[in-house]
Design a protein around this motif. Structure first.
Motif, PDB file in Angstrom:
ATOM      1  N   ARG A 169      15.854   1.909  18.275  1.00 47.09           N
ATOM      2  CA  ARG A 169      15.659   2.459  16.932  1.00 47.09           C
ATOM      3  C   ARG A 169      14.294   2.089  16.362  1.00 47.09           C
ATOM      4  O   ARG A 169      14.131   1.844  15.170  1.00 47.09           O
ATOM      5  N   SER A 170      13.306   2.039  17.259  1.00 47.30           N
ATOM      6  CA  SER A 170      11.938   1.738  16.837  1.00 47.30           C
ATOM      7  C   SER A 170      11.001   2.286  17.890  1.00 47.30           C
ATOM      8  O   SER A 170      11.227   2.134  19.086  1.00 47.30           O
ATOM      9  N   ASP A 171       9.944   2.960  17.458  1.00 47.81           N
ATOM     10  CA  ASP A 171       8.971   3.494  18.395  1.00 47.81           C
ATOM     11  C   ASP A 171       7.790   2.547  18.586  1.00 47.81           C
ATOM     12  O   ASP A 171       6.745   2.914  19.123  1.00 47.81           O
ATOM     13  N   VAL A 172       7.971   1.295  18.137  1.00 48.19           N
ATOM     14  CA  VAL A 172       6.905   0.304  18.251  1.00 48.19           C
ATOM     15  C   VAL A 172       6.894  -0.261  19.663  1.00 48.19           C
ATOM     16  O   VAL A 172       7.943  -0.521  20.263  1.00 48.19           O
ATOM     17  N   THR A 173       5.718  -0.452  20.211  1.00 43.40           N
ATOM     18  CA  THR A 173       5.588  -1.041  21.541  1.00 43.40           C
ATOM     19  C   THR A 173       5.959  -2.517  21.499  1.00 43.40           C
ATOM     20  O   THR A 173       5.473  -3.275  20.656  1.00 43.40           O
ATOM     21  N   THR A 174       6.835  -2.902  22.397  1.00 41.89           N
ATOM     22  CA  THR A 174       7.264  -4.300  22.466  1.00 41.89           C
ATOM     23  C   THR A 174       6.438  -5.041  23.510  1.00 41.89           C
ATOM     24  O   THR A 174       5.858  -4.419  24.410  1.00 41.89           O
ATOM     25  N   PRO A 175       6.340  -6.356  23.409  1.00 41.59           N
ATOM     26  CA  PRO A 175       5.580  -7.127  24.396  1.00 41.59           C
ATOM     27  C   PRO A 175       6.143  -6.918  25.802  1.00 41.59           C
ATOM     28  O   PRO A 175       7.350  -7.030  26.017  1.00 41.59           O
ATOM     29  N   GLU A 176       5.274  -6.595  26.736  1.00 40.96           N
ATOM     30  CA  GLU A 176       5.705  -6.356  28.117  1.00 40.96           C
ATOM     31  C   GLU A 176       5.491  -7.606  28.961  1.00 40.96           C
ATOM     32  O   GLU A 176       4.550  -8.360  28.759  1.00 40.96           O
TER      33      GLU A 176
ATOM     34  N   GLN B  72       4.833 -21.262  24.553  1.00 39.38           N
ATOM     35  CA  GLN B  72       5.540 -21.701  23.353  1.00 39.38           C
ATOM     36  C   GLN B  72       4.830 -21.295  22.056  1.00 39.38           C
ATOM     37  O   GLN B  72       4.944 -21.967  21.042  1.00 39.38           O
ATOM     38  N   ARG B  73       4.108 -20.171  22.093  1.00 37.57           N
ATOM     39  CA  ARG B  73       3.464 -19.630  20.907  1.00 37.57           C
ATOM     40  C   ARG B  73       4.340 -18.522  20.325  1.00 37.57           C
ATOM     41  O   ARG B  73       5.121 -17.881  21.033  1.00 37.57           O
ATOM     42  N   VAL B  74       4.184 -18.275  19.019  1.00 37.47           N
ATOM     43  CA  VAL B  74       4.937 -17.212  18.352  1.00 37.47           C
ATOM     44  C   VAL B  74       4.184 -15.893  18.508  1.00 37.47           C
ATOM     45  O   VAL B  74       2.981 -15.816  18.214  1.00 37.47           O
ATOM     46  N   ILE B  75       4.904 -14.869  18.970  1.00 35.36           N
ATOM     47  CA  ILE B  75       4.366 -13.518  19.098  1.00 35.36           C
ATOM     48  C   ILE B  75       5.215 -12.601  18.231  1.00 35.36           C
ATOM     49  O   ILE B  75       6.449 -12.653  18.270  1.00 35.36           O
ATOM     50  N   CYS B  76       4.578 -11.751  17.417  1.00 30.01           N
ATOM     51  CA  CYS B  76       5.307 -10.853  16.515  1.00 30.01           C
ATOM     52  C   CYS B  76       4.918  -9.395  16.781  1.00 30.01           C
ATOM     53  O   CYS B  76       3.807  -9.110  17.231  1.00 30.01           O
ATOM     54  N   TRP B  77       5.829  -8.482  16.483  1.00 26.84           N
ATOM     55  CA  TRP B  77       5.604  -7.050  16.644  1.00 26.84           C
ATOM     56  C   TRP B  77       6.508  -6.318  15.658  1.00 26.84           C
ATOM     57  O   TRP B  77       7.410  -6.906  15.073  1.00 26.84           O
TER      58      TRP B  77
ATOM     59  N   LYS C  29       2.335  -7.255   8.234  1.00 36.28           N
ATOM     60  CA  LYS C  29       3.248  -8.394   8.061  1.00 36.28           C
ATOM     61  C   LYS C  29       3.393  -9.173   9.360  1.00 36.28           C
ATOM     62  O   LYS C  29       3.309 -10.410   9.377  1.00 36.28           O
ATOM     63  N   SER C  30       3.633  -8.467  10.472  1.00 35.75           N
ATOM     64  CA  SER C  30       3.823  -9.163  11.737  1.00 35.75           C
ATOM     65  C   SER C  30       2.560  -9.898  12.153  1.00 35.75           C
ATOM     66  O   SER C  30       2.614 -11.014  12.676  1.00 35.75           O
TER      67      SER C  30
END
Length: 800
Positions: free
Chosen positions: A144-151, A173-178, A184-185
Motif C-alpha cells: 500500500r505504498s509506491d515508495v522504494t524500500t531499502p534493497e 546498527q544505524r537507523v535508515i528511514c523511508w 520527515k523520514s
C-alpha cells in the motif's frame, strides 16, 4: 596489554546486552498481541485460552465487541488509521481488514501476502503503509505504498509512523528511514546520524530508540525526553507527539509529551507486560490479570476494556526457542497449542568504550593471562575482606545506636513508623521479613515495648512526620466531663468515643478503650490501639481523620482525634432523628456524590500512596465522618493492616481471622480468609449503594404480613435493579428525582457501585478507577449533556 584486554571483555558483555533487549516492543505501528486503530479508537487483541488465537475488537465509541475470523490463529497484529492487519500463525500469510471503525456484522479480510516458503515477522503499520521483515534474511517488504524500500538491507527492528518507516540496519546498527514523506523520514534519519542503535519506534512525527548503551534516544518534532539512565527503560510506545516508556525495574510506565504526563501518577503504580499506542490512545497490558487498560492524553479519559485475558506474546510451537524461559501458565494461555516466551531481562553494560574494529587487540600470552587472572582474583578477595569488615562495623554501630537509645531521642511520641503485623495465631510481634528493621522504645507508665517496622525504603513516608501528643488520663477525663454520657458521640473498633474540649480550647473526639479484666479483651484493645497510633501518626491526608494524640496509663488506652462536627455519614442516612429531615444538606445528589468522592480519595491514598500500602478492613458509613465544612474523612484504623506494595508483592494477606462489619465485609475475604485491597473496594461499594438508596447495608424488607419481614442485603436489593436499568425505583426518595445532568451522574455512581460489589475481587475496580468515576460524576452534576456507559471508565484529574 592491560589496556587492550579489558575493552575486549567489555565488547562481549555489550553484545550480550544487545541480544537481550526485547525487539517486539510496540510503537504507533509496530506489531504486538493488541493494537489501536487510530481514527476510530478501536482496540483489537489476541484472546488467550482458546483453541485458536483469534482477534477480538472493542469499539470504545460504540461500546461494542466484535470478532474477526474466529477460526483463524494469528501471531501478531498491527493497526493503521482505519484498518487492522494480522500475520497468521506460522508467518506465511498477512490479512488486513479495512473500515474497522464502522462496525458491521461481518468484516471480510483482504489477503495481501501468501507464501509458504518466505515467512513474515515484525509487522509494522503507520497511517497507511504496511511493512514486515522476512524471516531469515530480515529484508523488508512494504505494501500500500509506491515508495522504494531499502534493497538488500537486513533490519533487526522496524517501525512505521505517519508517512514514514524506520529500521535499524543489521550491518552497521544505524537507523535508515523511508516513506512517502521524504522530508520527515530524512530529518529523523539525519537526527539519529551515526549513532549505533538496537531498536527504533515511530510516532506521528518523531521516532525513539535504544542505543547500544541502553539509553532512550528520541528524534523529531516536539520531543521532550526525561533524563534516563542506561537500561532504565525496556519497551517504548509512541503516538501523536507523546512517548511512553516501560521501566525495566517494575514494569511501570512513564509518558511524556502532549499532556500524557498527567497519567504518570496512575501508571507508575501498575506493572505492565507491554504498551501499545494509536495516535491519541495509549493501551497497556496489565501483568497481574492480562487485562487491557487504555488512556487518552487528549481528553484525560481512561477505560478498562471488556476483554478476557489477552496473550502476552505469540504462541510458539518450540519452547526450546525461548532463551529466557517460558511465560507462566503458557500452556493454558495457548490452549495447549504452544508456549509463550518470557521477555529477557537485560543487564546494564559496563560503561567502557567499545574498541574500534580496525584496531584489534594484540594476542596475549598464556603466562600474561594467568598473571592477570591471579591478580584479579587477589583484588576481588581483598575487596571482599574490606567490604565484610566495613559491613560488620556498620552493623555494630547500628546495634549500639539502638541499644543505647541515642538514635531514638527522648520525646514521648509515636514516630512515623509501621507496626509489624502478627501472623498465625500468636499475639506476639515479630519481624519475619528480612527486609524490615525493628526498633523498640519505652514509654513512661508502661514497661511494654512495641516493635515497629520501618518502611522498606528505610525512611519515613513524610519528610517531617507529625508526632502525636501524649496526654495524661486526668487531662482527657476533665475534657470529657469525666466521660459523661452526654458527651458520648459514638463507638469505634476498640472503645467508646466522647466529645471533649482541651484546656487550650481545642475541640476533640476522644476514644476510650473499654476497660476489661479479661486478657483476651485487653490484647484486642492493645492491638487496635497500636494500629491506630502507628497508622494515623504517619498518614496525612485531608480525607483521613487526623490523630491529635494518645494516652497510655496502666490499663487505660485513649486516642485523641480532630472533632468532626457533623458526625458520621451513617447517622445522616439512617438515624431516626435525621431520616425525616428532608431539608438535610446531604439530601442532594451532588452533596452525596461529593461525600463519596472524598471518602474514595482517602482510601485511594491508603492503597496507592501510603508506603507500604494500607488495607483499612472496615470501610462503612459509620466510619466516614463529616467535618464542619462537610468534608468527608475516613476514620477508625483499629483493624487496618499493611498491604503488599503494588508491582512488588502480589501475595494476599491471610490474617488469623476475617474482620469487619456484617453487610460491608467482602464475601470473598470472609469465606476464603484472603485479604486484598479489593476488600476495601467492596465496603465502599456498599456505602455507595447506601448513598443511592438511603437504606442500611442490612435492612428488613416489609412484606404483606409481619412474618414476611426478612433481612435483606443491600447488594442483593440494588444490583438486580441497576442491571435491569431500573435504577429509579430504588433511589432514595428524600433526595428527589435527579435532574438531567444529575441523572447521568447518579447512573455512573450506580454502575461503579455495582462493579465494586462484584463477588470476585479481581473483577472489582481499583480505588483510582473509582475516584476517576466519582470525579466525572461530580462534574456531571452541573452538566446537562453527556452519556454514561455501564463500563468502568474514569477521568483522572489532579488531586487536591
Amino acid at each position: 596489554m592491560k589496556r587492550s584486554t579489558l575493552p575486549t571483555v567489555t565488547f562481549s558483555v555489550t553484545v550480550f546486552f544487545f541480544l537481550l533487549l526485547p525487539l517486539s516492543t510496540t510503537a504507533l505501528g509496530s506489531s504486538s498481541t493488541y493494537a489501536v486503530v487510530s481514527n476510530s479508537n478501536t482496540v483489537c487483541a489476541l484472546i488467550s485460552g482458546e483453541p485458536t488465537q483469534h482477534i477480538l475488537c472493542y469499539n470504545t465509541r460504540l461500546n461494542t465487541n466484535f470478532t474477526l475470523n474466529p477460526g483463524v490463529s494469528f501471531s501478531s497484529i498491527a493497526a493503521g488509521d482505519n484498518f487492522l492487519c494480522g500475520i497468521r500463525s506460522g508467518g506465511y500469510s498477512l490479512l488486513c481488514w479495512d473500515n474497522i471503525g464502522s462496525y458491521y456484522e461481518s468484516l471480510n479480510p483482504k489477503r495481501i501476502y501468501l507464501n509458504d516458503t518466505v515467512l513474515l515477522e515484525n509487522l509494522s503499520i503507520g497511517d497507511t503503509q504496511i511493512c514486515a521483515t522476512v524471516n531469515g534474511t530480515n529484508t523488508v517488504k512494504c505494501w500500500r505504498s509506491d515508495v522504494t524500500t531499502p534493497e538488500n538491507e537486513g533490519f533487526r527492528s522496524i517501525s512505521s509512523g505517519v508517512g514514514f518507516s524506520c529500521g535499524v540496519a543489521i550491518r552497521n546498527q544505524r537507523v535508515i528511514c523511508w516513506g512517502r514523506d521524504p522530508v520527515k523520514s530524512g530529518r529523523i534519519q539525519t537526527g539519529f546520524g551515526n549513532m549505533t542503535m538496537v531498536s527504533v519506534y515511530a510516532g506521528e512525527s518523531h521516532a525513539c530508540g535504544f542505543n547500544t548503551t541502553g539509553n532512550l534516544i528520541c528524534i523529531g518534532n516536539n520531543v521532550k525526553v526525561p533524563l534516563n539512565l542506561p537500561n532504565e527503560y525496556s519497551k517504548v510506545s509512541l503516538g501523536s507527539n507523546f512517548t511512553c516508556a516501560m521501566r525495566n525495574s517494575n514494569g511501570s510506565v512513564i509518558c511524556f509529551g502532549d499532556g500524557a504526563e498527567r497519567f504518570n501518577n496512575v501508571t507508575d503504580k501498575i506493572s505492565f507486560e507491554s504498551i501499545s499506542s494509536g495516535l491519541s490512545l495509549i493501551c497497556g497490558l496489565i501483568s497481574s490479570n492480562l487485562s487491557v487498560m487504555c488512556w487518552n492524553p487528549s481528553n484525560f479519559s481512561r477505560i478498562f476494556l471488556p476483554f478476557p485475558e489477552i496473550l502476552p506474546g505469540p504462541c510458539v510451537v518450540e519452547s526450546s526457542l525461548c532463551s529466557c524461559g517460558v511465560f507462566p501458565q503458557s500452556d493454558k494461555l495457548c490452549s495447549g497449542s504452544g508456549s509463550i516466551c518470557k521477555t529477557c531481562l537485560s543487564q546494564i553494560p559496563i560503561p567502557i568504550p567499545i574498541p574500534s574494529p580496525s584496531l584489534p587487540s594484540p594476542p596475549q600470552s598464556p603466562v600474561a593471562t594467568a598473571e592477570r587472572s591471579k591478580a584479579l582474583r587477589g583484588g576481588l578477595l581483598a575487596f571482599a575482606i574490606v567490604g565484610s569488615v566495613g559491613g560488620f562495623a556498620g552493623m555494630c554501630s547500628v546495634v549500639y545506636c539502638l541499644w543505647t537509645g541515642v538514635c531514638l531521642g527522648k520525646k514521648k511520641v509515636h514516630n512515623s513508623v509501621q507496626p509489624t503485623i502478627t501472623r498465625g495465631g500468636s499475639n506476639s510481634r515479630s519481624n519475619s521479613s528480612p527486609l524490615s528493621r525493628s526498633i523498640t522504645f519505652r514509654r513512661q507508665g508502661s514497661m511494654r515495648m512495641l516493635s515497629m517496622r520501618r518502611q522498606r525504603s528505610g525512611t519515613s513516608s513524610m519528610k517531617h512526620a507529625d508526632k502525636a501528643e501524649e496526654f495524661s488520663f486526668s487531662e482527657l477525663a476533665s475534657a470529657t466531663g469525666n466521660f459523661s454520657l452526654e458527651n458520648k458521640i459514638g463507638s469505634g473498633s476498640f472503645g467508646v468515643v466522647y466529645r471533649g474540649k482541651l484546656d487550650d480550647g481545642r475541640e476533640v473526639a476522644i476514644k476510650r478503650g473499654e476497660v476489661n479484666a479479661k486478657m483476651k479483651k485487653f490484647q484486642e484493645k492493645e492491638t487496635a490501639f497500636d494500629s491506630e497510633i502507628a497508622f494515623l501518626s504517619r498518614l496525612h491526608h485531608k480525607h483521613l481523620v487526623r490523630l491529635v494524640g494518645y494516652c497510655e496509663e496502666r490499663e487505660e488506652r485513649l486516642l485523641v482525634y480532630d472533632y468532626m462536627k457533623n458526625g458520621a455519614l451513617y447517622d445522616h442516612l439512617h438515624d431516626k432523628k435525621n431520616v425525616e429531615k428532608h431539608s438535610s444538606l446531604i439530601n442532594s445528589w451532588k452533596m452525596r456524590i461529593k461525600i463519596a468522592l472524598d471518602a474514595a480519595r482517602g482510601i485511594e491514598y491508603l492503597h496507592n500512596y501510603a508506603v507500604p500500602p494500607i488495607i483499612h478492613r472496615d470501610i462503612k458509613s459509620s466510619n466516614i465522618l463529616l467535618d464542619s465544612n462537610w468534608v468527608a474523612r475516613v476514620s477508625d484504623f483499629g483493624l487496618s493492616l499493611m498491604g503488599p506494595e503494588l508491582g512488588k508483592d502480589h501475595h494476599p494477606h491471610r490474617p488469623t481471622k476475617a474482620a469487619g462489619t456484617v453487610g460491608y465485609i467482602d464475601p470473598e475475604y470472609y469465606s476464603l480468609n484472603v485479604l486484598t485491597d479489593k476488600s476495601d473496594v467492596y465496603g465502599l461499594g456498599v456505602v455507595l449503594l447506601e448513598l443511592l438508596t438511603g437504606k442500611r447495608a442490612i435492612f428488613k424488607n416489609s412484606g404483606d404480613v409481619e412474618e414476611d419481614c426478612v433481612p435483606v442485603h443491600l447488594v442483593d436489593y440494588s444490583v438486580p435493579a441497576i442491571t435491569a436499568d431500573e435504577l429509579g425505583r430504588i433511589l432514595d426518595q428524600r433526595v428527589g428525582s435527579p435532574e438531567l445532568g444529575e441523572g447521568d451522574a447518579v447512573e455512573l455512581v450506580a454502575y461503579t457501585a455495582m462493579h465494586c460489589v462484584n463477588a470476585e475481587g479481581r473483577n472489582r475496580p481499583t480505588m483510582t478507577d473509582i475516584v476517576g468515576n466519582l470525579e466525572r460524576a461530580l462534574d456531571l452534576c452541573g452538566d446537562s449533556h453527556g452519556s454514561i456507559s455501564s463500563g468502568i471508565c474514569s477521568i483522572v484529574s489532579d488531586r487536591d
